[in-house]
Design a protein around this motif. Sequence first.
Motif, short mmCIF file in Angstrom:
data_model
loop_
_atom_site.label_atom_id
_atom_site.label_comp_id
_atom_site.label_asym_id
_atom_site.label_seq_id
_atom_site.Cartn_x
_atom_site.Cartn_y
_atom_site.Cartn_z
N THR A 122 0.82 -1.21 0.00
CA THR A 122 0.00 0.00 0.00
C THR A 122 0.86 1.26 0.00
N GLN A 123 0.45 2.22 -0.79
CA GLN A 123 1.06 3.55 -0.77
C GLN A 123 -0.06 4.55 -0.94
N GLU A 124 -0.20 5.41 0.08
CA GLU A 124 -1.33 6.34 0.13
C GLU A 124 -2.63 5.54 -0.04
N ASN A 125 -3.45 5.84 -1.03
CA ASN A 125 -4.73 5.11 -1.16
C ASN A 125 -4.69 4.06 -2.27
N GLN A 126 -3.49 3.72 -2.72
CA GLN A 126 -3.32 2.72 -3.77
C GLN A 126 -2.77 1.42 -3.19
N PHE A 127 -3.12 0.29 -3.81
CA PHE A 127 -2.68 -1.00 -3.31
C PHE A 127 -2.36 -1.93 -4.47
N ILE A 128 -1.19 -2.54 -4.42
CA ILE A 128 -0.83 -3.60 -5.37
C ILE A 128 -0.69 -4.88 -4.56
N SER A 129 -1.55 -5.84 -4.84
CA SER A 129 -1.60 -7.07 -4.08
C SER A 129 -0.65 -8.12 -4.66
#
Length: 390
Positions: A337-344
Amino acid sequence: MEEQGYFYRDTWAEVDLDYIAENVKSVRSHLPQDVTIIAVVKANAYGHGDVQVAQTALEAGASYLAVAFMDEAIALRNKGIKAPILVLGASRPEDVEVAAKFAITLTVFQKEWVQEARKHLEGNQSISVHIKLDTGMGRIGIRNAEELISIHQLIAEDERFQFEGVYTHFATADELDQTYFQQQLEIFEKMIAALPNRPKYIHSSNSAAALRFPKAYFNAVRIGIAMYGLTPSLEMEQEIPFTLKEAFSLNSRLVHVKKLEKGDKVSYGATYESEEEEWIGTIPIGYADGWIRRLQGQEVLVAGERSPIVGRICMDQCMIRLPRYLPIGTTVTLIGTQENQFISVNEVAKKLETINYEVPCIIANRVPRLYKKNGKVVDLKNDLLNNYQA
């Protein structure tokens, strides 16, 4: 940065031990209290860190550990773990005395193995064993009741062998079609019914079965992928009875930033050509770290925005197209997660056309792991034994 006290490259993974603890506690609350949790920490705890995850799982409600090979079990013993450890894979019969020395439980699935192993136990050494049944996985295990009874008799004849468990593994517990799962379960039930006496532990459920099928609990379950906050399969995402918290993240930092003109090319083979002026950043991670070439085009997070990897991924570095000029040292998140973004992990697995299990496992050991505990990133490298003994 402060947490980089023992490594000198701006690439690292973070493992949230609080999330692992929450996942184990969620499984614990989902199961009957008399069902034992065996935490699977093979392959360096699926790339998360063996001793750190093992101790966290034990504190959260697991009471047994499982690994793939004796080497992994011995490594845990040498790091201070005293809890029971089951080796799920094949061990050499001549190594049985080493297993006894380290109090490691071995898997048995061949009559000849027992006969040979009996020659190698010395003096009053004793060892616990679990018998593996092949009910349809087709990997290792006993395939019929007659062979099971024969091996059981051999073990019972020698008081140095403690028959502690019997188990199997489901091939399709994470799929929507339950037909093959049901066949395996029925075979397992018939085979254990043939035993003249039942051992302390009977276990068949992996994470998928433990989350879906109470009829397969018996009195122990093996929790692997769910402990790390990952779904056993995309098919069963909607069937998970509680929220899983993904524990693994992967980060780097910009080490170089440059402006390309239209027509400039990037990386081996010159496969990427800029269509206009653009900013390109270099990060120190590549295929030798497990961030393999097939991930060209995969997006990462920088300054809270998605940015693609451009050009071929190199052994130790790769390049990303930045949304604008960003300074050297800016954090880049490849997983997490970075700020309001997410890479799963699932997103990266989809790009690789594989399963989520593989992603943290292939992130190389040269990528240091930092650990979050009680909400803070802590350096566990220098005092693992002080803080993580069982």
